[in-house]
Design a protein around this motif. Structure first.
Motif, PDB file in Angstrom:
ATOM      1  N   GLY A  32       0.785  -1.237   0.000  1.00 46.78           N
ATOM      2  CA  GLY A  32       0.000   0.000   0.000  1.00 46.78           C
ATOM      3  C   GLY A  32       0.810   1.276   0.000  1.00 46.78           C
ATOM      4  O   GLY A  32       0.559   2.161   0.811  1.00 46.78           O
ATOM      5  N   THR A  33       1.813   1.391  -0.878  1.00 49.25           N
ATOM      6  CA  THR A  33       2.597   2.616  -0.976  1.00 49.25           C
ATOM      7  C   THR A  33       2.603   3.110  -2.411  1.00 49.25           C
ATOM      8  O   THR A  33       2.321   2.362  -3.343  1.00 49.25           O
ATOM      9  CB  THR A  33       4.050   2.396  -0.518  1.00 49.25           C
ATOM     10  OG1 THR A  33       4.665   1.428  -1.364  1.00 49.25           O
ATOM     11  CG2 THR A  33       4.112   1.949   0.930  1.00 49.25           C
ATOM     12  N   SER A  34       2.923   4.394  -2.568  1.00 50.08           N
ATOM     13  CA  SER A  34       2.963   5.014  -3.883  1.00 50.08           C
ATOM     14  C   SER A  34       4.078   6.059  -3.901  1.00 50.08           C
ATOM     15  O   SER A  34       4.335   6.709  -2.884  1.00 50.08           O
ATOM     16  CB  SER A  34       1.617   5.685  -4.178  1.00 50.08           C
ATOM     17  OG  SER A  34       1.634   6.331  -5.426  1.00 50.08           O
ATOM     18  N   GLU A  92      -3.875   9.938  -9.645  1.00 48.20           N
ATOM     19  CA  GLU A  92      -4.672   9.136 -10.578  1.00 48.20           C
ATOM     20  C   GLU A  92      -6.119   9.038 -10.130  1.00 48.20           C
ATOM     21  O   GLU A  92      -7.034   9.114 -10.934  1.00 48.20           O
ATOM     22  CB  GLU A  92      -4.066   7.736 -10.699  1.00 48.20           C
ATOM     23  CG  GLU A  92      -2.722   7.719 -11.397  1.00 48.20           C
ATOM     24  CD  GLU A  92      -2.016   6.384 -11.290  1.00 48.20           C
ATOM     25  OE1 GLU A  92      -2.619   5.425 -10.751  1.00 48.20           O
ATOM     26  OE2 GLU A  92      -0.873   6.288 -11.752  1.00 48.20           O
ATOM     27  N   VAL A  93      -6.341   8.886  -8.826  1.00 47.30           N
ATOM     28  CA  VAL A  93      -7.703   8.806  -8.284  1.00 47.30           C
ATOM     29  C   VAL A  93      -8.428  10.125  -8.499  1.00 47.30           C
ATOM     30  O   VAL A  93      -9.601  10.159  -8.852  1.00 47.30           O
ATOM     31  CB  VAL A  93      -7.673   8.426  -6.783  1.00 47.30           C
ATOM     32  CG1 VAL A  93      -9.032   8.596  -6.139  1.00 47.30           C
ATOM     33  CG2 VAL A  93      -7.174   7.007  -6.625  1.00 47.30           C
ATOM     34  N   ASP A  99     -12.130  11.028 -10.781  1.00 47.52           N
ATOM     35  CA  ASP A  99     -13.289  11.551 -10.041  1.00 47.52           C
ATOM     36  C   ASP A  99     -13.920  10.505  -9.142  1.00 47.52           C
ATOM     37  O   ASP A  99     -15.112  10.536  -8.860  1.00 47.52           O
ATOM     38  CB  ASP A  99     -14.352  12.122 -10.995  1.00 47.52           C
ATOM     39  CG  ASP A  99     -13.865  13.359 -11.715  1.00 47.52           C
ATOM     40  OD1 ASP A  99     -13.026  14.067 -11.131  1.00 47.52           O
ATOM     41  OD2 ASP A  99     -14.330  13.609 -12.842  1.00 47.52           O
ATOM     42  N   ASP A 100     -13.160   9.544  -8.689  1.00 48.49           N
ATOM     43  CA  ASP A 100     -13.646   8.527  -7.768  1.00 48.49           C
ATOM     44  C   ASP A 100     -13.044   8.837  -6.401  1.00 48.49           C
ATOM     45  O   ASP A 100     -11.952   8.390  -6.089  1.00 48.49           O
ATOM     46  CB  ASP A 100     -13.232   7.140  -8.245  1.00 48.49           C
ATOM     47  CG  ASP A 100     -13.738   6.051  -7.328  1.00 48.49           C
ATOM     48  OD1 ASP A 100     -14.723   6.298  -6.610  1.00 48.49           O
ATOM     49  OD2 ASP A 100     -13.146   4.947  -7.341  1.00 48.49           O
ATOM     50  N   ASN A 101     -13.724   9.609  -5.605  1.00 46.53           N
ATOM     51  CA  ASN A 101     -13.195  10.067  -4.327  1.00 46.53           C
ATOM     52  C   ASN A 101     -13.594   9.119  -3.209  1.00 46.53           C
ATOM     53  O   ASN A 101     -14.457   9.411  -2.385  1.00 46.53           O
ATOM     54  CB  ASN A 101     -13.672  11.493  -4.015  1.00 46.53           C
ATOM     55  CG  ASN A 101     -13.106  12.484  -5.009  1.00 46.53           C
ATOM     56  OD1 ASN A 101     -12.014  12.286  -5.516  1.00 46.53           O
ATOM     57  ND2 ASN A 101     -13.861  13.529  -5.294  1.00 46.53           N
ATOM     58  N   ASP A 102     -12.975   7.972  -3.159  1.00 42.78           N
ATOM     59  CA  ASP A 102     -13.214   6.999  -2.111  1.00 42.78           C
ATOM     60  C   ASP A 102     -12.050   7.062  -1.137  1.00 42.78           C
ATOM     61  O   ASP A 102     -10.896   6.913  -1.535  1.00 42.78           O
ATOM     62  CB  ASP A 102     -13.329   5.599  -2.729  1.00 42.78           C
ATOM     63  CG  ASP A 102     -13.760   4.566  -1.717  1.00 42.78           C
ATOM     64  OD1 ASP A 102     -14.106   4.954  -0.584  1.00 42.78           O
ATOM     65  OD2 ASP A 102     -13.746   3.364  -2.062  1.00 42.78           O
ATOM     66  N   ASP A 105      -9.114   4.453  -0.969  1.00 41.13           N
ATOM     67  CA  ASP A 105      -8.078   4.375  -1.991  1.00 41.13           C
ATOM     68  C   ASP A 105      -6.789   5.077  -1.587  1.00 41.13           C
ATOM     69  O   ASP A 105      -5.876   5.181  -2.385  1.00 41.13           O
ATOM     70  CB  ASP A 105      -8.581   4.993  -3.309  1.00 41.13           C
ATOM     71  CG  ASP A 105      -9.610   4.107  -3.973  1.00 41.13           C
ATOM     72  OD1 ASP A 105      -9.656   2.904  -3.641  1.00 41.13           O
ATOM     73  OD2 ASP A 105     -10.363   4.616  -4.814  1.00 41.13           O
ATOM     74  N   PHE A 106      -6.676   5.554  -0.351  1.00 39.81           N
ATOM     75  CA  PHE A 106      -5.501   6.289   0.091  1.00 39.81           C
ATOM     76  C   PHE A 106      -4.315   5.345   0.273  1.00 39.81           C
ATOM     77  O   PHE A 106      -4.432   4.294   0.894  1.00 39.81           O
ATOM     78  CB  PHE A 106      -5.790   7.014   1.409  1.00 39.81           C
ATOM     79  CG  PHE A 106      -4.609   7.703   1.979  1.00 39.81           C
ATOM     80  CD1 PHE A 106      -4.166   8.906   1.458  1.00 39.81           C
ATOM     81  CD2 PHE A 106      -3.890   7.143   3.024  1.00 39.81           C
ATOM     82  CE1 PHE A 106      -3.052   9.544   1.967  1.00 39.81           C
ATOM     83  CE2 PHE A 106      -2.785   7.770   3.539  1.00 39.81           C
ATOM     84  CZ  PHE A 106      -2.367   8.970   3.009  1.00 39.81           C
TER      85      PHE A 106
END
Length: 170
Positions: A32-34, A108-109, A113-116, A119-120
C-alpha cells in the motif's frame, strides 16, 4: 522534510525517487505505498509546519514528478535530475524544506473523479539527492562582550596617572 546546511549553498538540481507498492510473495498482498507526485520546495523557512506548507500558495518552487512507469530503465537503480530554476531563488540556501502534498496514486484517483477514502496509499520515498555547490560562507555566532558602563581600570591611558597637568598638556 527539513534539510539544514552547515554553510550557505547553491542548489542546482534535485533528484527524488519513490517506490510503488510491492506484493508479498507469501501472502500475495500489496504493502500500500505510492511514489510522490508533487513536491513543494521552500528555501530558508524557519517555522514551517505541515499546515503552513499545505496552505502556502507561493512555494519557492513546485515540481511535478514523473511516474515510475515512464522511466522503465531507471525504475530500479537510476534517478532523474530536476533542474531548479530560476537559479537566484536557490542561492545562499541555509535550509531546504520539502513538502509532498500528494502521491502518484492520489493524483490518478483525482483524475478519475472517484473520491473513495479507502483508496488512500502512503507516499514512499527511497532517495533524495541534491546537486550544487558550497558558497564557503559559514554562519556562526560572534563572541562579543558588551559593557553597559565603562570601567576606568579596564581603559588605562599612558600618562594619565600624572594627574590633571598631564591631561591638559601643560
Amino acid at each position: 522534510l527539513h534539510i539544514p546546511f552547515t554553510e550557505a549553498v547553491t542548489i542546482k538540481s534535485i533528484s527524488i525517487r519513490g517506490r510503488s507498492s510491492t506484493t508479498n510473495s507469501n501472502t500475495n498482498e500489496e504493502d500500500g505505498t505510492s511514489p510522490p507526485h508533487t513536491v513543494k520546495l521552500f528555501v530558508n523557512q524557519t517555522n514551517l509546519d505541515f499546515e503552513t506548507a499545505r496552505d502556502m500558495e507561493e512555494p519557492t518552487a513546485k515540481l511535478v514528478l514523473l511516474p515510475p512507469h515512464h522511466l522503465p530503465e531507471l525504475s530500479s537503480s537510476g534517478t532523474i535530475d530536476y533542474p531548479l530554476r530560476p537559479a537566484g531563488r536557490f542561492q545562499n540556501v541555509s535550509s531546504l524544506d520539502l513538502f509532498f502534498p500528494d502521491n502518484q496514486h492520489s493524483a490518478e484517483v483525482a483524475m478519475e473523479d472517484d473520491n473513495d477514502d479507502d483508496d488512500f496509499l502512503q507516499t514512499h520515498i527511497t532517495f533524495i539527492g541534491l546537486k550544487g555547490k558550497s558558497t564557503k560562507v559559514r554562519r556562526h555566532a560572534v563572541e562579543t562582550v558588551y559593557e553597559s558602563q565603562g570601567m576606568l581600570k579596564d581603559h588605562k591611558v599612558k600618562g594619565a596617572d600624572m594627574g590633571p597637568i598631564a591631561r591638559t598638556g601643560l
